[in-house]
Design a protein around this motif. Sequence first.
Motif, PDB file in Angstrom:
ATOM      1  N   GLN A 161       0.699  -1.135  -0.350  1.00 32.30           N
ATOM      2  CA  GLN A 161      -0.069  -0.471   0.012  1.00 32.30           C
ATOM      3  C   GLN A 161       1.118   0.981   0.345  1.00 32.30           C
ATOM      4  O   GLN A 161       0.265   2.189  -0.762  1.00 32.30           O
ATOM      5  CB  GLN A 161      -0.928   0.532   1.144  1.00 32.30           C
ATOM      6  CG  GLN A 161      -1.781   1.631   1.680  1.00 32.30           C
ATOM      7  CD  GLN A 161      -2.466   1.528   0.102  1.00 32.30           C
ATOM      8  OE1 GLN A 161      -3.703   0.527   0.011  1.00 32.30           O
ATOM      9  NE2 GLN A 161      -2.506   2.447  -0.982  1.00 32.30           N
ATOM     10  N   PHE A 162       1.768   1.185   0.821  1.00 33.25           N
ATOM     11  CA  PHE A 162       2.939   3.092   1.169  1.00 33.25           C
ATOM     12  C   PHE A 162       3.524   3.065  -0.461  1.00 33.25           C
ATOM     13  O   PHE A 162       3.680   3.665  -0.320  1.00 33.25           O
ATOM     14  CB  PHE A 162       3.321   2.456   1.959  1.00 33.25           C
ATOM     15  CG  PHE A 162       2.828   3.289   3.595  1.00 33.25           C
ATOM     16  CD1 PHE A 162       1.356   4.722   3.472  1.00 33.25           C
ATOM     17  CD2 PHE A 162       1.447   2.354   4.199  1.00 33.25           C
ATOM     18  CE1 PHE A 162       1.432   5.157   4.431  1.00 33.25           C
ATOM     19  CE2 PHE A 162       1.208   2.770   5.296  1.00 33.25           C
ATOM     20  CZ  PHE A 162       1.005   3.576   5.705  1.00 33.25           C
ATOM     21  N   ALA A 186      11.124   0.447   4.888  1.00 30.33           N
ATOM     22  CA  ALA A 186      11.321  -0.455   6.651  1.00 30.33           C
ATOM     23  C   ALA A 186      10.521  -0.832   6.868  1.00 30.33           C
ATOM     24  O   ALA A 186      10.582  -1.944   6.812  1.00 30.33           O
ATOM     25  CB  ALA A 186      11.054   1.629   7.725  1.00 30.33           C
ATOM     26  N   ILE A 187       8.894  -0.902   6.515  1.00 28.01           N
ATOM     27  CA  ILE A 187       8.165  -1.710   6.480  1.00 28.01           C
ATOM     28  C   ILE A 187       8.593  -3.350   5.686  1.00 28.01           C
ATOM     29  O   ILE A 187       9.173  -4.395   6.416  1.00 28.01           O
ATOM     30  CB  ILE A 187       6.937  -1.195   6.189  1.00 28.01           C
ATOM     31  CG1 ILE A 187       6.706  -0.085   6.475  1.00 28.01           C
ATOM     32  CG2 ILE A 187       5.688  -2.262   5.600  1.00 28.01           C
ATOM     33  CD1 ILE A 187       5.298  -0.083   5.700  1.00 28.01           C
ATOM     34  N   GLY A 188       9.486  -3.520   4.433  1.00 27.80           N
ATOM     35  CA  GLY A 188       9.669  -4.721   4.313  1.00 27.80           C
ATOM     36  C   GLY A 188      11.049  -5.232   4.966  1.00 27.80           C
ATOM     37  O   GLY A 188      10.690  -6.599   5.418  1.00 27.80           O
ATOM     38  N   LYS A 195      12.261  -9.216   8.969  1.00 27.51           N
ATOM     39  CA  LYS A 195      12.877  -9.996  10.536  1.00 27.51           C
ATOM     40  C   LYS A 195      11.648 -10.980  11.193  1.00 27.51           C
ATOM     41  O   LYS A 195      11.679 -11.523  11.698  1.00 27.51           O
ATOM     42  CB  LYS A 195      13.449  -8.954  11.181  1.00 27.51           C
ATOM     43  CG  LYS A 195      14.563  -8.142   9.992  1.00 27.51           C
ATOM     44  CD  LYS A 195      15.017  -6.958  10.702  1.00 27.51           C
ATOM     45  CE  LYS A 195      16.777  -6.581   9.791  1.00 27.51           C
ATOM     46  NZ  LYS A 195      16.895  -5.285  11.176  1.00 27.51           N
ATOM     47  N   ILE A 196      10.680 -10.091  11.444  1.00 30.67           N
ATOM     48  CA  ILE A 196       9.240  -9.893  12.273  1.00 30.67           C
ATOM     49  C   ILE A 196       8.911 -11.354  12.082  1.00 30.67           C
ATOM     50  O   ILE A 196       8.491 -12.201  13.070  1.00 30.67           O
ATOM     51  CB  ILE A 196       8.282  -9.180  12.395  1.00 30.67           C
ATOM     52  CG1 ILE A 196       8.803  -7.610  13.252  1.00 30.67           C
ATOM     53  CG2 ILE A 196       6.910  -9.542  12.883  1.00 30.67           C
ATOM     54  CD1 ILE A 196       7.978  -6.523  12.794  1.00 30.67           C
ATOM     55  N   THR A 197       8.856 -11.840  10.280  1.00 28.15           N
ATOM     56  CA  THR A 197       8.013 -13.228  10.118  1.00 28.15           C
ATOM     57  C   THR A 197       9.256 -14.181  10.767  1.00 28.15           C
ATOM     58  O   THR A 197       8.630 -15.563  10.563  1.00 28.15           O
ATOM     59  CB  THR A 197       7.720 -12.600   8.829  1.00 28.15           C
ATOM     60  OG1 THR A 197       7.063 -12.641   8.226  1.00 28.15           O
ATOM     61  CG2 THR A 197       7.222 -13.956   8.183  1.00 28.15           C
ATOM     62  N   LEU A 205       9.838  -0.368  14.733  1.00 29.85           N
ATOM     63  CA  LEU A 205       8.967  -0.616  13.040  1.00 29.85           C
ATOM     64  C   LEU A 205       8.189   0.960  13.238  1.00 29.85           C
ATOM     65  O   LEU A 205       8.500   1.943  12.652  1.00 29.85           O
ATOM     66  CB  LEU A 205       8.548  -1.605  12.464  1.00 29.85           C
ATOM     67  CG  LEU A 205       7.405  -1.709  11.544  1.00 29.85           C
ATOM     68  CD1 LEU A 205       8.483  -0.988  10.219  1.00 29.85           C
ATOM     69  CD2 LEU A 205       6.183  -2.403  11.432  1.00 29.85           C
ATOM     70  N   VAL A 206       8.209   0.525  14.260  1.00 32.19           N
ATOM     71  CA  VAL A 206       6.670   1.644  15.112  1.00 32.19           C
ATOM     72  C   VAL A 206       8.075   2.982  15.050  1.00 32.19           C
ATOM     73  O   VAL A 206       7.021   4.260  14.161  1.00 32.19           O
ATOM     74  CB  VAL A 206       5.962   1.700  16.154  1.00 32.19           C
ATOM     75  CG1 VAL A 206       5.425   3.085  16.897  1.00 32.19           C
ATOM     76  CG2 VAL A 206       4.819   0.787  15.744  1.00 32.19           C
TER      77      VAL A 206
END
Length: 138
Positions: A17-18, A40-42, A47-49, A123-124
Amino acid sequence: MKNCTLIIQNLMFAEHQFWIFHVQTQSYAEHKALDSVYEAIGEYKDKITERVTSLYPDCIKDLAGDLPQPFRNYKSKEEVVAELKNLIDALNILFNDTSENGETEEESQDVYPSDILNLKDELVSELRQGVYMLTRLS
């Protein structure tokens, strides 16, 4: 399973989306700010996944399920900033809702470890910087 599939799906959705907002804006400053946001989201999505999946391998079984919402085209900077703030709120809610039955962190022994929560916080922080860049620098 602690919302892990939903967290990953939201990050997959948000990255794309971004990216759409990034390529559709007519402002160079917004383009650069959104470049930082979707990159950053990517980075943190991956990492989170990886870390969440090490704890809950089934999280990635149904990633092709329903997306949280349909993609949208760029309309205004204010709408994009609101969407970024919504993503921040959603991440905080998804990571804090620690169980399927709505138990709080104190009631559940099945909470995300600090390394995963630290990645969410990083991330936040990146997303909040994106809000700043979009509202103050463009």
